[in-house]
Design a protein around this motif. Sequence first.
Motif, PDB file in Angstrom:
ATOM      1  N   UNK A  62       0.815  -1.228   0.000  1.00  0.00           N
ATOM      2  CA  UNK A  62       0.000   0.000   0.000  1.00  0.00           C
ATOM      3  C   UNK A  62       0.839   1.264   0.000  1.00  0.00           C
ATOM      4  N   UNK A  63       2.078   1.173   0.440  1.00  0.00           N
ATOM      5  CA  UNK A  63       2.908   2.360   0.568  1.00  0.00           C
ATOM      6  C   UNK A  63       2.606   3.173   1.805  1.00  0.00           C
ATOM      7  N   UNK A  64       1.560   2.798   2.560  1.00  0.00           N
ATOM      8  CA  UNK A  64       1.206   3.523   3.776  1.00  0.00           C
ATOM      9  C   UNK A  64       2.171   3.177   4.914  1.00  0.00           C
ATOM     10  N   UNK A  65       2.387   4.144   5.800  1.00  0.00           N
ATOM     11  CA  UNK A  65       3.251   3.920   6.955  1.00  0.00           C
ATOM     12  C   UNK A  65       2.564   2.949   7.931  1.00  0.00           C
ATOM     13  N   UNK A  66       3.274   1.911   8.297  1.00  0.00           N
ATOM     14  CA  UNK A  66       2.739   0.940   9.256  1.00  0.00           C
ATOM     15  C   UNK A  66       3.793   0.708  10.339  1.00  0.00           C
ATOM     16  N   UNK A  67       3.319   0.273  11.497  1.00  0.00           N
ATOM     17  CA  UNK A  67       4.232   0.002  12.605  1.00  0.00           C
ATOM     18  C   UNK A  67       4.737  -1.430  12.486  1.00  0.00           C
ATOM     19  N   UNK A  68       6.078  -1.566  12.512  1.00  0.00           N
ATOM     20  CA  UNK A  68       6.722  -2.871  12.328  1.00  0.00           C
ATOM     21  C   UNK A  68       7.587  -3.179  13.546  1.00  0.00           C
ATOM     22  N   UNK A  69       7.427  -4.382  14.069  1.00  0.00           N
ATOM     23  CA  UNK A  69       8.291  -4.845  15.160  1.00  0.00           C
ATOM     24  C   UNK A  69       9.522  -5.523  14.572  1.00  0.00           C
ATOM     25  N   UNK A  70      10.685  -4.986  14.880  1.00  0.00           N
ATOM     26  CA  UNK A  70      11.955  -5.631  14.582  1.00  0.00           C
ATOM     27  C   UNK A  70      12.405  -6.312  15.870  1.00  0.00           C
ATOM     28  N   UNK A  71      12.621  -7.629  15.848  1.00  0.00           N
ATOM     29  CA  UNK A  71      12.976  -8.366  17.053  1.00  0.00           C
ATOM     30  C   UNK A  71      13.948  -9.487  16.687  1.00  0.00           C
ATOM     31  N   UNK A  72      14.880  -9.735  17.571  1.00  0.00           N
ATOM     32  CA  UNK A  72      15.855 -10.804  17.310  1.00  0.00           C
ATOM     33  C   UNK A  72      15.141 -12.089  16.932  1.00  0.00           C
ATOM     34  N   UNK A  73      15.566 -12.694  15.826  1.00  0.00           N
ATOM     35  CA  UNK A  73      14.924 -13.903  15.346  1.00  0.00           C
ATOM     36  C   UNK A  73      15.306 -15.136  16.142  1.00  0.00           C
ATOM     37  N   UNK A  74      14.634 -16.219  15.880  1.00  0.00           N
ATOM     38  CA  UNK A  74      14.849 -17.472  16.588  1.00  0.00           C
ATOM     39  C   UNK A  74      16.291 -17.953  16.419  1.00  0.00           C
ATOM     40  N   UNK A  85      19.330 -11.037  10.819  1.00  0.00           N
ATOM     41  CA  UNK A  85      19.011 -11.868  11.968  1.00  0.00           C
ATOM     42  C   UNK A  85      17.762 -11.448  12.708  1.00  0.00           C
ATOM     43  N   UNK A  86      17.147 -10.335  12.296  1.00  0.00           N
ATOM     44  CA  UNK A  86      15.927  -9.849  12.948  1.00  0.00           C
ATOM     45  C   UNK A  86      14.686 -10.312  12.186  1.00  0.00           C
ATOM     46  N   UNK A  87      13.701 -10.757  12.939  1.00  0.00           N
ATOM     47  CA  UNK A  87      12.375 -10.988  12.359  1.00  0.00           C
ATOM     48  C   UNK A  87      11.650  -9.639  12.300  1.00  0.00           C
ATOM     49  N   UNK A  88      10.794  -9.465  11.319  1.00  0.00           N
ATOM     50  CA  UNK A  88       9.993  -8.244  11.206  1.00  0.00           C
ATOM     51  C   UNK A  88       8.529  -8.639  11.079  1.00  0.00           C
ATOM     52  N   UNK A  89       7.685  -7.993  11.893  1.00  0.00           N
ATOM     53  CA  UNK A  89       6.274  -8.362  11.932  1.00  0.00           C
ATOM     54  C   UNK A  89       5.398  -7.109  12.024  1.00  0.00           C
ATOM     55  N   UNK A  90       4.229  -7.170  11.401  1.00  0.00           N
ATOM     56  CA  UNK A  90       3.258  -6.083  11.507  1.00  0.00           C
ATOM     57  C   UNK A  90       2.728  -6.027  12.934  1.00  0.00           C
ATOM     58  N   UNK A  91       2.803  -4.844  13.547  1.00  0.00           N
ATOM     59  CA  UNK A  91       2.287  -4.705  14.901  1.00  0.00           C
ATOM     60  C   UNK A  91       0.761  -4.835  14.946  1.00  0.00           C
ATOM     61  N   UNK A  92       0.055  -4.355  13.922  1.00  0.00           N
ATOM     62  CA  UNK A  92      -1.403  -4.465  13.977  1.00  0.00           C
ATOM     63  C   UNK A  92      -1.838  -5.928  13.943  1.00  0.00           C
ATOM     64  N   UNK A  93      -1.105  -6.740  13.185  1.00  0.00           N
ATOM     65  CA  UNK A  93      -1.438  -8.167  13.142  1.00  0.00           C
ATOM     66  C   UNK A  93      -1.077  -8.856  14.464  1.00  0.00           C
ATOM     67  N   UNK A  94       0.033  -8.460  15.080  1.00  0.00           N
ATOM     68  CA  UNK A  94       0.400  -9.027  16.379  1.00  0.00           C
ATOM     69  C   UNK A  94      -0.663  -8.697  17.425  1.00  0.00           C
ATOM     70  N   UNK A  95      -1.196  -7.488  17.350  1.00  0.00           N
ATOM     71  CA  UNK A  95      -2.268  -7.136  18.295  1.00  0.00           C
ATOM     72  C   UNK A  95      -3.526  -7.953  18.000  1.00  0.00           C
ATOM     73  N   UNK A  96      -3.771  -8.239  16.723  1.00  0.00           N
ATOM     74  CA  UNK A  96      -4.951  -9.030  16.357  1.00  0.00           C
ATOM     75  C   UNK A  96      -4.870 -10.458  16.886  1.00  0.00           C
ATOM     76  N   UNK A  97      -3.650 -10.929  17.162  1.00  0.00           N
ATOM     77  CA  UNK A  97      -3.492 -12.301  17.664  1.00  0.00           C
ATOM     78  C   UNK A  97      -4.206 -12.521  18.994  1.00  0.00           C
ATOM     79  N   UNK A  98      -4.415 -11.452  19.732  1.00  0.00           N
ATOM     80  CA  UNK A  98      -5.074 -11.606  21.032  1.00  0.00           C
ATOM     81  C   UNK A  98      -6.440 -12.261  20.870  1.00  0.00           C
TER      82      UNK A  98
END
Length: 702
Positions: A62-74, A85-98
Amino acid sequence: MTTVDQRLHARLQSLWDDAMAATMSEPEKLLYRSNLLGSDKRITNYGGGNTSAKVMQPDPLSGKEVEVLWVKGSGGDVGSIRMDGFATLYMDKLRSLKGKYRGLAHEDEMVGYLPHCTFNLNPRAASIDTPLHAYVPKKHVDHMHPDAIIAIAASVNSKELTAEIFGDEIGWLPWKKPGYELGLWLEKFCLENPEAKGVVLESHGLFTWDDDAKACYELTLEIINRAMDYFATETKGVAGFGGPVHESLDPAARRGVAARLMPAIRGMVSGQQPMVGHFNDSEAVLEFVNARDMRDLAALGTSCPDHFLRTKIRPLVVDFVPAENNLEAVMAGLPDQIAAYREDYAAYYERCKHPDSPALRDPNAVVYLVPGVGMITFAKDKATARIAGEFYVNAINVMRGASTVSTYCGLPEQEAFDIEYWLLEEAKLQRMPKPKSLAGRVALVTGGAGGIGTATAERYLREGACVMLADIDGGALASTVKMLAQAHSADVVRTVEMNVTDEGAVARAYEAIAVEFGGIDILVSNAGIASSAPIEETTLELWNRNMSILSTGYFLVSRAAFGVMRAQDMGGAIVFVASKNGLAASPNASAYCTAKASEIHLARCLALEGAEAGIRVNVVNPDAVLKGSKIWSGEWLDQRASTYGTDKGGLEEMYRARSMLKRSVLPEDIAEAAYFLASDASAKSTGNIINVDAGNKEAFTR
């Protein structure tokens, strides 16, 4: 001399460089921060802890700014991690996991949802700790395993100690296995305590957070320093672990005992796969193994999950009494001690297993504590053995601090089991690549700095072996090991200066390989010289020198190898690098040819003696290997060129032309044969000769 107290309590200094950081993006600052934190083992151990940053980035679709979690990978290590070595994940999707979470009994299934949150098709797998970072409502989060913090976390009154040292600035949470539920606990704590800067996790470690990368890094250092200052004050002048009851042997004697113990232990614990050893007699280790409370504390096991996963439920304390020097009795009793440990471990498994638990794994100890001597660790490879030792030193530091200011508490047995046999950990183990063909094997290569020796060492290292290079030329050894260590890591290659004709030097080399790697599986006897002279000009000194190096030297290194291999009772492979000249006579080289013939017959004799112990002895016969060979320099080259009526430049072409296949023989060709004879591909071969000479009918063995 620096005391244990002084070393452990030296304050951490900020290494942050503002000018360097000013040029970095937020993900690059995360990498910078991670590497700084991981560079000091007082902050976190190898592979332990993790870091994260929440970054605004354009979505690739989309080109829109989104919040991304950069975190040390497994499976990563913050000290050596790179951007990939970092995993990158959409924060909105991580919140949706709840909305998918079905409760504690089902939290492991949440790991399966993490790939659905991946940003930008990043192939790096997210770790089980991802929710712990995602749900902390701060941009930057550090999770470290400092010894000083874990000493608080592993104390019986860790909650009270945390409040005493940090007040309301750092909170406390009770033990909870890492996972989705703990991520929700951290979020709840942050929302209920908005002024808190971090939290101590019981029996685990430290979380700190901030909205600025540098501030987060320096906060982590500040909190660890505060804990270190506390222990420096509270433990000043206090003898650790109840004080000493043993005195350490001198360094040479410690290594001597370790050299006897390690091959014997190695043989007993290598039933499932060959193990590699590591020896540590540092000041911190000696203080612990010599202490009154060592056995009681060791029996409690480690506390931090990372410590435990690397070092098993508890160590084995070897029944050595330094004042009595009862080594022979210890050697005789080792089989019973190791068998008792296995039985105890199997009983632990039976007590704690669940219906779906993975099968019992290797029941042998990883850590062996020897009063007056030090600590021995065994694992599937050298790096893992070394790192296991480092983790147990972390555990020693934790036990020292906790037992001095409070009462140390190991991880409860069932909790320890549930981590060790966690189905998610088992899945990670099952994803490990198949071991290389020489994984866990240890090789000694004499003449290791020459062309054939170096090529053989490189071939073995490429297949996963550990290699000790022996050579009389210290300068050549130094340059060779530097090259091989750069290509294969410093963990897996060692050197020893050795004159193969010196019985004492040979004994010292085998002591070194036992202490450095735990024993030996492969001997490549390759040390050599070459001489050329008509019989009338062959002096007694020249004759004896050939016999001393090429016959007696091969005898001495083989005899010593047999001793260690029999102590291990694991079989072994001995490869003699002889010569075509051992089978085919050559003019003006009677001393050399006769000595090489002696080598070949010695190999046949040893094949007869070694067979009942599974020790295979075979021969590689090269011819005219000029490249990289030290024997093809100086007088020998002049003499052979004179014998065949050519010059130096024409000698290699002459050798190639006279061969049946018309090909030059290279060190790598000899190395390939030496690899075959050391590997399981030749497991049913002994007493054999492989000619690698491009074809020479005079050297046919039949």
